[in-house]
Design a protein around this motif. Structure first.
Motif, PDB file in Angstrom:
ATOM      1  N   GLY A 483       0.363  12.242  -2.538  1.00  0.00           N
ATOM      2  CA  GLY A 483       1.872  11.372  -2.269  1.00  0.00           C
ATOM      3  C   GLY A 483       1.164  10.577  -1.583  1.00  0.00           C
ATOM      4  N   LEU A 484       2.636   9.174  -1.945  1.00  0.00           N
ATOM      5  CA  LEU A 484       2.095   7.677  -1.011  1.00  0.00           C
ATOM      6  C   LEU A 484       3.426   7.230  -0.338  1.00  0.00           C
ATOM      7  CD1 LEU A 484       0.779   5.219  -1.775  1.00  0.00           C
ATOM      8  CD2 LEU A 484       1.533   5.077  -3.635  1.00  0.00           C
ATOM      9  N   ILE A 485       3.589   6.909   0.576  1.00  0.00           N
ATOM     10  CA  ILE A 485       4.012   6.116   1.114  1.00  0.00           C
ATOM     11  C   ILE A 485       4.019   4.457   0.822  1.00  0.00           C
ATOM     12  CG2 ILE A 485       5.252   5.328   3.127  1.00  0.00           C
ATOM     13  CD1 ILE A 485       5.130   8.899   3.349  1.00  0.00           C
ATOM     14  N   LEU A 486       4.794   3.412   0.492  1.00  0.00           N
ATOM     15  CA  LEU A 486       4.141   2.062   0.210  1.00  0.00           C
ATOM     16  C   LEU A 486       5.467   1.192   0.827  1.00  0.00           C
ATOM     17  CD1 LEU A 486       1.908   0.364  -0.512  1.00  0.00           C
ATOM     18  CD2 LEU A 486       2.784   0.169  -2.704  1.00  0.00           C
ATOM     19  N   GLU A 487       4.931   0.199   2.115  1.00  0.00           N
ATOM     20  CA  GLU A 487       6.030  -0.257   2.388  1.00  0.00           C
ATOM     21  C   GLU A 487       5.670  -1.453   3.176  1.00  0.00           C
ATOM     22  OE1 GLU A 487       9.135   0.013   2.703  1.00  0.00           O
ATOM     23  OE2 GLU A 487       9.409   2.173   2.760  1.00  0.00           O
ATOM     24  N   GLU A 488       5.377  -2.612   2.176  1.00  0.00           N
ATOM     25  CA  GLU A 488       5.097  -4.015   1.879  1.00  0.00           C
ATOM     26  C   GLU A 488       3.422  -3.556   2.465  1.00  0.00           C
ATOM     27  OE1 GLU A 488       7.105  -5.698   5.272  1.00  0.00           O
ATOM     28  OE2 GLU A 488       8.889  -5.640   4.481  1.00  0.00           O
TER      29      GLU A 488
END
Length: 742
Positions: A483-488
């Motif tokens: 999975g991946l979480i990308l914030e800025e």
């Protein structure tokens, strides 16, 4: 202006380019003009019509995107008539379902979640050239149809297939090229980002994987530009739609009410069941307090407060979970971003099946069986391509109880077909060639518990079950979901994701493989702008997780069993002369059916005379071999046979079949020692009797005797003298009738 837009969209428009050595064109305005958007995609002789239609009624009470994608192949497109009794296309095949998913997955994230009009995309193959992929054309057509319609769509996207033949990357390889290719990936992308990947490969490295994606992306941009040309000619303005946002006061109230509870819930290490209980309690509290606070206010008289509260709580929960993972590196179940859940492997649980394994990873569990069959068990695939058979099958089942829920069990869902296909492609590459292991193999994965990546659990359980069944697998295979979480500027790559992490994350990336390389993958990206560097990180982290899982699997079983289950069929091979094949088969297959029925064995005969006997016991195999050898025996004088009486001719004798298609005459004088007046008093049609082949005449006829095998009757001296006298008289008459004087 509205009428001008209608005229513009209905006028025939055609754009084309030379793509991969073929003319690739998009045409609108000639077909299906009532659709919101309709495009005929052509490449070579393959033509796919794709329509996009949205209803005029907005459904503001739903909380999902009402999108349906269908893909259908007309058998007439390949010059074929459907098989079966009805002679018309029926329910979609697995191939059609998988192709529909290849359209749906890259398209769905590109339509705003605020779109509440029922929308349907239908792709129909009307002409099919075997060397051109109709499913990738359908995806391009779906994007183009949406682009020229009034349906909001953040495209274009295009889709291609990529292979690697003799070390060279190839776009849209032909079926012949795929036989030699080490890669078979379907890739979809926008101008800036890869949005979907699915396929299989022969143990390629992570670097080769990325190289294939970059190569595919460059070609995809060309097809995206072609779509933009069509939009410039016939595109229409997008339809306005309602964006329903929660009331600011309601949002602030709910946030204040549950913030402490939400923080405690997110930072508490919990199981899936405990999280559901926490979530429900918070939701109930938020709804009750919000209704009490705003329910009597005039401005909320027509507002469904409970529905808006549910949406707010879901968004706040997702935001809190993402922040915890990005800021603290801690996940919902307390793991680090790269940590794999506890794994347990068991094999041989089910005594009567040919192979079985139970694979448990965290709260995900697959009970998988392997069944070994014969050539008769192969699956016939009759689609647009010439009919072929499949010897390796994997079926994935996802019953409602696996998530602690109830539900209707009416048939296989598209999700089950897709997950099963991914696991099948992951394992199939490592199965032995049919010349080494001539079995049809069926794997069935039943998901007993599900909390994240049950398809990857299926790959692991399938590999274990194949080893336990004694299938000489080349190497073990494991799978992991990333999975991946990308914030800025903040990025977190998650190994072995939970179901909740799949929901709150920006990528679902499943990778399977051996110690040496990748065998299959499935990637769906929900955001724009995912860089190659981030994908590289995800791939290498997936490799570490895969190797960890393989190590645990090998502790349970590291090499395939050398013995098959006693309940599995055994194969025996023998060779017979080609000119005797007909004798073994018999008239209309009568003889071989009789052998199968009597011995319980399955028999397959190749054109070169190779006979394969499948039986669950040696006795059955031996009996079948004996019957086959009997069928191909050549009549020899002096041999004794158990013959079948086929016909009785009174006054002459009986016709007896001593071997298949070998019939001789049992003369009336050779039936018994005593005088036979009426043959039917001694013999019956259909009766089996022992006879001796006395002579094979020069013209190929067989003279038989039953009398010589019977004991001579006891006679008194007077009777014997009388008989001898009669014999002398007979001989004298015979001599007289054949003398030269006569």
């Amino acid at each position: 202006g509205f009428l001008k837009n209608i005229e513009k969209s209905m006028a025939k428009q055609l754009v084309s380019i030379d793509f991969n050595g073929r003319k690739y064109s998009l045409e609108s305005g000639r077909f299906a003009k009532f659709a919101s958007g309709a495009v005929m995609v052509s490449c070579g002789d393959t033509m796919v019509l794709v329509t996009a239609v949205a209803t005029n009624t907005e459904k503001l009470d739903i909380d999902f995107l009402p999108l349906q994608v269908e893909y259908r192949e007309k058998t007439a497109s390949a010059g074929k008539i459907p098989g079966g009794f009805l002679k018309r296309e029926g329910r979609p095949s697995d191939k059609e379902i998988l192709s529909a998913r290849l359209i749906d997955r890259p398209i769905r994230p590109m339509i705003t979640k605020n779109w509440k009009f029922d929308t349907q995309i239908v792709a129909t193959v009307f002409s099919a050239e075997p060397d051109v992929n109709s499913d990738t054309l359908a995806a391009v057509g779906a994007s183009a149809a949406l682009m020229i319609s009034d349906i909001p769509f953040a495209g274009p996207i295009s889709e291609v297939r990529v292979g690697k033949v003799d070390g060279q990357l190839v776009i849209d390889p032909t079926p012949t090229q795929l036989l030699k290719s080490t890669i078979d990936f379907t890739v979809a992308a926008t101008d800036t980002s890869i949005v979907m990947v699915e396929g299989e490969s022969k143990e390629i490295s992570e670097e080769e994987f990325l190289e294939a994606l970059e190569f595919a992306h460059e070609n995809i941009k060309v097809l995206n530009n072609l779509q933009k040309e069509l939009v410039a000619l016939c595109g229409v303005p997008k339809r306005p739609y309602t964006i329903v946002e929660p009331n600011e006061d309601l949002l602030a109230f709910v946030k204040t009410t549950i913030s402490e509870d939400l923080k405690k819930y997110v930072y508490t290490i919990t199981t899936k069941e405990e999280r559901n209980e926490f979530r429900n309690n918070i939701l109930i509290k938020a709804k009750e307090t919000a209704v009490a606070e705003f329910g009597e206010k005039e401005e909320f008289a027509d507002v469904n407060i409970e529905k808006f509260v549910g949406t707010i709580v879901s968004k706040l929960e997702k935001k809190a979970m993402r922040e915890m993972i990005l800021d603290d590196g801690i996940r919902l179940d307390g793991r680090s971003t790269s940590q794999i859940r506890p794994i347990a492997c068991e094999i041989g649980l089910l005594p009567r099946v040919h192979g079985s394994a139970l694979f448990t990873r965290g709260e995900t569990q697959s009970l998988t069986t392997v069944t070994l069959g014969t050539k008769d068990d192969e699956q016939m695939i009759d689609g647009l391509l010439p009919m072929y058979t499949n010897k390796f099958l994997l079926h994935y089942n996802f019953p409602p109880y696996s998530t602690g829920e109830t539900g209707r069990m009416t048939g296989v869902s598209r999700r089950e077909v897709g997950h099963g296909n991914l696991a099948e492609r992951a394992l199939k590459i490592m199965t032995p060639d049919s010349s080494v292991f001539p079995y049809t193999i069926r794997i069935v994965s039943d998901i007993l518990e599900s909390n994240g990546s049950s398809s990857m659990a299926t790959v692991c359980a399938g590999s274990l079950a194949l080893f336990q069944a004694g299938v000489p697998m080349i190497k073990p295979v494991a799978g992991i979901a990333m999975g991946l979480i990308l914030e800025e500027n903040k990025v977190a790559v998650l190994s072995d994701i939970l179901g909740d992490e799949d929901f709150l994350g920006d990528m679902d990336f499943k990778v399977t493989g051996t110690y040496e390389g990748i065998t299959a993958c499935q990637m769906d990206i929900k955001i724009e702008g995912l860089s190659i560097d981030i994908m590289k990180t995800a791939l290498h982290q997936a490799k570490e997780g895969r190797l960890h899982i393989l190590g645990i699997m090998n502790e349970t079983i590291s090499t395939p069993n050398t013995e098959l289950s006693p309940y599995a069929p055994r194969f025996t091979k023998m060779k017979i002369p080609q000119d005797t094949i007909g004798a073994v088969i018999g008239s209309g297959g009568e003889n071989i059916r009789s052998i199968v029925k009597d011995t319980g064995a399955e028999i397959n005969i190749e054109d070169d005379g190779t006979v394969t006997i499948a039986a669950t016991s040696q006795e059955s195999a031996d009996a079948a071999m004996e019957r086959i050898n009997f069928s191909i025996r050549k009549p020899e004088a002096g041999e004794i046979y158990v013959g079948l009486i086929k016909e009785i001719r009174e006054g002459l004798g009986a016709m007896v079949e001593i071997l298949p298609k070998k019939t001789g005459l049992l003369h009336i004088s050779q039936i018994a020692h005593e005088r036979v007046e009426k043959i039917s008093e001694f013999l019956t049609v259909g009766e089996r009797i022992e006879v001796k082949l006395m002579e094979v005449t020069p013209d190929g006829k067989f003279k038989l005797s039953r009398k010589v095998l019977l004991p001579r009757p006891q006679h008194t001296p007077n009777q014997e003298h009388s008989n001898n006298d009669r014999g002398h008289q007979d001989r004298g008459h015979h001599e007289r009738s054949t003398s030269p004087k006569d």
